[in-house]
Design a protein around this motif. Structure first.
Motif, PDB file in Angstrom:
ATOM      1  N   ILE A   1      -3.422   5.002  -2.378  1.00 18.71           N
ATOM      2  CA  ILE A   1      -4.403   5.867  -1.712  1.00 18.71           C
ATOM      3  C   ILE A   1      -3.946   7.314  -1.871  1.00 18.71           C
ATOM      4  CG2 ILE A   1      -5.605   6.429   0.430  1.00 18.71           C
ATOM      5  CD1 ILE A   1      -4.883   3.629   1.439  1.00 18.71           C
ATOM      6  N   GLY A   2      -4.773   8.135  -2.505  1.00 17.27           N
ATOM      7  CA  GLY A   2      -4.456   9.547  -2.697  1.00 17.27           C
ATOM      8  C   GLY A   2      -5.689  10.394  -2.518  1.00 17.27           C
TER       9      GLY A   2
ATOM     10  N   ILE B   1       0.846  -1.186   0.000  1.00 16.34           N
ATOM     11  CA  ILE B   1       0.000   0.000   0.000  1.00 16.34           C
ATOM     12  C   ILE B   1       0.888   1.245   0.000  1.00 16.34           C
ATOM     13  CG2 ILE B   1      -1.823   1.243   1.235  1.00 16.34           C
ATOM     14  CD1 ILE B   1      -2.330  -1.541   2.690  1.00 16.34           C
ATOM     15  N   VAL B   2       0.659   2.132  -0.962  1.00 13.37           N
ATOM     16  CA  VAL B   2       1.408   3.386  -0.979  1.00 13.37           C
ATOM     17  C   VAL B   2       0.431   4.556  -0.936  1.00 13.37           C
ATOM     18  CG1 VAL B   2       3.357   2.435  -2.247  1.00 13.37           C
ATOM     19  CG2 VAL B   2       1.503   3.503  -3.501  1.00 13.37           C
ATOM     20  N   VAL B   3       0.892   5.650  -0.332  1.00 13.57           N
ATOM     21  CA  VAL B   3       0.030   6.829  -0.231  1.00 13.57           C
ATOM     22  C   VAL B   3       0.620   7.951  -1.070  1.00 13.57           C
ATOM     23  CG1 VAL B   3      -0.876   6.276   2.043  1.00 13.57           C
ATOM     24  CG2 VAL B   3       1.256   7.571   1.849  1.00 13.57           C
ATOM     25  N   GLN B   4      -0.282   8.788  -1.529  1.00 18.28           N
ATOM     26  CA  GLN B   4       0.177   9.927  -2.331  1.00 18.28           C
ATOM     27  C   GLN B   4       0.900  10.922  -1.438  1.00 18.28           C
ATOM     28  OE1 GLN B   4      -2.974  12.193  -4.089  1.00 18.28           O
ATOM     29  NE2 GLN B   4      -1.527  13.778  -4.708  1.00 18.28           N
TER      30      GLN B   4
ATOM     31  N   GLY C   1     -13.773   7.378  -1.313  1.00 17.23           N
ATOM     32  CA  GLY C   1     -13.879   6.220  -0.412  1.00 17.23           C
ATOM     33  C   GLY C   1     -13.567   4.915  -1.099  1.00 17.23           C
ATOM     34  N   ASN C   2     -12.638   4.922  -2.054  1.00 17.59           N
ATOM     35  CA  ASN C   2     -12.226   3.671  -2.685  1.00 17.59           C
ATOM     36  C   ASN C   2     -10.702   3.618  -2.821  1.00 17.59           C
ATOM     37  OD1 ASN C   2     -11.662   5.411  -4.768  1.00 17.59           O
ATOM     38  ND2 ASN C   2     -13.467   4.835  -5.982  1.00 17.59           N
ATOM     39  N   TYR C   3     -10.204   2.607  -3.519  1.00 16.89           N
ATOM     40  CA  TYR C   3      -8.748   2.401  -3.631  1.00 16.89           C
ATOM     41  C   TYR C   3      -8.389   2.112  -5.080  1.00 16.89           C
ATOM     42  CZ  TYR C   3      -9.528   1.531   1.316  1.00 16.89           C
ATOM     43  OH  TYR C   3      -9.926   1.655   2.617  1.00 16.89           O
TER      44      TYR C   3
END
Length: 434
Positions: free
Chosen positions: A400-401, A348-351, A408-410
């Motif tokens: 996730i950004g 999982i990576v985040v913006q 509310g999604n991925y």
RNA sequence: GCGAAUGUAGCUCAGUUGGUUAGAGCGCUGGUUUGUGGUACCAGAUGUCGUGAGUUCGAAUCUCAUCAUUCGCCCCA
């Protein structure tokens, strides 16, 4: 101070270790499938225990040292510890006793290709009191056959023989006193030319005529049925010989009943095994296309496992996979499917750090669904995060950004195909688990 | 325990009859303007040339010693 590892000790990178662990797990599950119970004994034992039944060669190679006044040694194989174990607990064990043990053993010899000072042995043995049914000798074959099939190894053959045949044969030639020397030579027949073999027999003081007979005997060729017929045709009047032939015949036919492809077992009268405690069936396993790997799995039957520790009689049959050698040689030939250095199914990576909470929460959710997942927490450019995901070869990337958080999604990205899609939590879990 | 060979960047190796600041490929790090990797392009870092001594004006290259590794034999998974 420079960092280094002792020679003869194998150390792997994560992507290799994962394959190694997978092989161990296949072996363990197969052993249990055949009803073998797990056993673990100490790596260190009293030196007198480990050296109890050994010849000179073991003493030369065993790691032995003193701690205080106690003489200690590191186990050289898993059979001697088993002998001690059976002697110690025989009143609490139920026979026939089937146990497996996967563990490292230690030999202080010169490391060479395929030879280590620390290596895994994956043993199975079946021990009974007084008498052990010969069908177990075939069952052991079935276990190894199943393991090798499940590991998807290259074409292999388990070679087998029965020591009673050759010793009976030598007895009938009235050269029983030379049995040990002849056995040692027979073991070398594949490595040396026939002329050299005959010469070495001559050096033992045996007459030329007998030597030819011995050579002819151990090099009988043909499929299993043909060899059995040839052995019967010798018509040798010797009790040991007859018993060996009958045992071999039984093992071959029961192996067929157990579902072993006849292509994978081959009677070979030149297989003798160096270890002198074997008394009946003996096994060695080679790859058809890679004989240079050496034997990756061998064993046999012994009449009296714990005789040095007690008077009771415990016959057994067992075999051992040399996992370290097997792994090392397969890796050397590029025959292992080495993947990424992580067991993770998804990363999982985040913006930006603002979405860390969602990421951590999602990771927990995936793990509760038994999906190996991880959050990439180092703060850096998004491109770097992608590179990391690519380098560890994780199958799925979850992003996730801003947009995902708002909706509310991925975003789920398949790293192999590059395809990506927007999914709700339950869809995401279903897609990754698939 | 016996015999043989080899030591140059993280890895695989090149380095010409001894001659100036020791090279390549792969890998690694950074970049090609900020929500997208694997390809491509650009840039960069890393070596007491195993270690010590000797010969020489000068040694990665020659000599000796030493250490390490690898391959045989023995034995074994």
């Amino acid at each position: 101070m420079t960092a280094r590892t002792l020679q003869g000790f194998m150390e792997l990178l994560p992507q290799e270790q994962i394959v190694m662990e997978h092989m161990k797990s296949v072996i363990r599950h197969t052993y249990e499938l055949f009803g073998f119970a797990p056993l673990d004994t100490p790596i260190l034992e009293l030196a007198e225990v480990l050296l109890s039944k050994s010849g000179g060669e073991t003493e030369k190679q065993i790691y032995e040292f003193k701690k205080g006044d106690t003489d200690l040694a590191m186990r050289f194989d898993l059979t001697v510890p088993l002998a001690k174990y059976v002697a110690l607990y025989n009143n609490d064990l139920t026979f026939p006793f089937k146990r497996y043990q996967i563990g490292k053993v230690y030999r202080g010899e010169r490391p060479q290709k395929g030879r280590f000072r620390e290596f895994y042995q994956c043993d199975i043995d079946i021990i009974d009191r007084d008498e052990l049914n010969i069908v177990y000798d075939a069952e052991v074959l079935a276990v190894i056959y199943t393991v090798f099939k499940k590991l998807e190894l290259p074409a292999f053959k388990i070679y087998l023989n029965n020591r009673k045949l050759l010793s009976g044969f030598l007895e009938s030639l009235n050269i029983r006193d030379k049995t040990v020397d002849v056995l040692r030579l027979v073991d070398k027949i594949k490595k040396i030319p026939e002329a050299a073999f005959l010469e070495e027999l001559r050096d033992l003081g045996l007459p030329e005529e007998l030597n030819r007979k011995i050579l002819e005997f151990i090099t009988v060729k043909g499929n299993n049925e043909e060899i059995l017929q040839a052995l019967a045709a010798y018509n040798i009047d010797n009790e040991s010989y007859r018993a060996g032939l009958e045992e071999l015949r039984t093992v071959i036919s029961q192996a067929r009943n157990l579902g072993i492809n006849p292509q994978n077992i081959q009677v070979d009268l030149s297989i003798t095994r160096g270890l002198d405690y074997y008394t009946g069936t003996v096994y060695e396993t080679f790859f058809d296309d890679y004989p240079e790997f050496g034997s990756v799995c061998s064993g046999g039957r012994y009449e009296n496992l714990s005789s040095v520790f007690m008077d009771k009689k415990f016959p057994g049959v067992g075999i051992s996979i040399g996992l370290t050698r097997l792994f090392d040689q397969l890796r050397g030939k590029g025959l292992l499917k080495i993947g990424g250095p992580t067991p993770n199914k998804a990363l999982i990576v985040v913006q930006s750090a603002a979405y860390q909470t969602q990421a951590v929460t999602l990771a927990g959710e995936l793990r509760r669904h038994d999906i190996a997942a991880d959050v990439f927490l180092r703060e850096c450019k998004f491109k770097k995060k992608m590179e990391y995901a690519n380098k560890i070869k994780v199958p799925y990337l979850i992003i996730i950004g801003e947009d995902e958080a708002a909706q509310g999604n991925y975003t789920l990205k398949n790293m192999q195909t590059g395809d990506q899609q927007r999914l709700k939590l339950d869809e995401l879990i279903k897609a990754v688990a698939a």
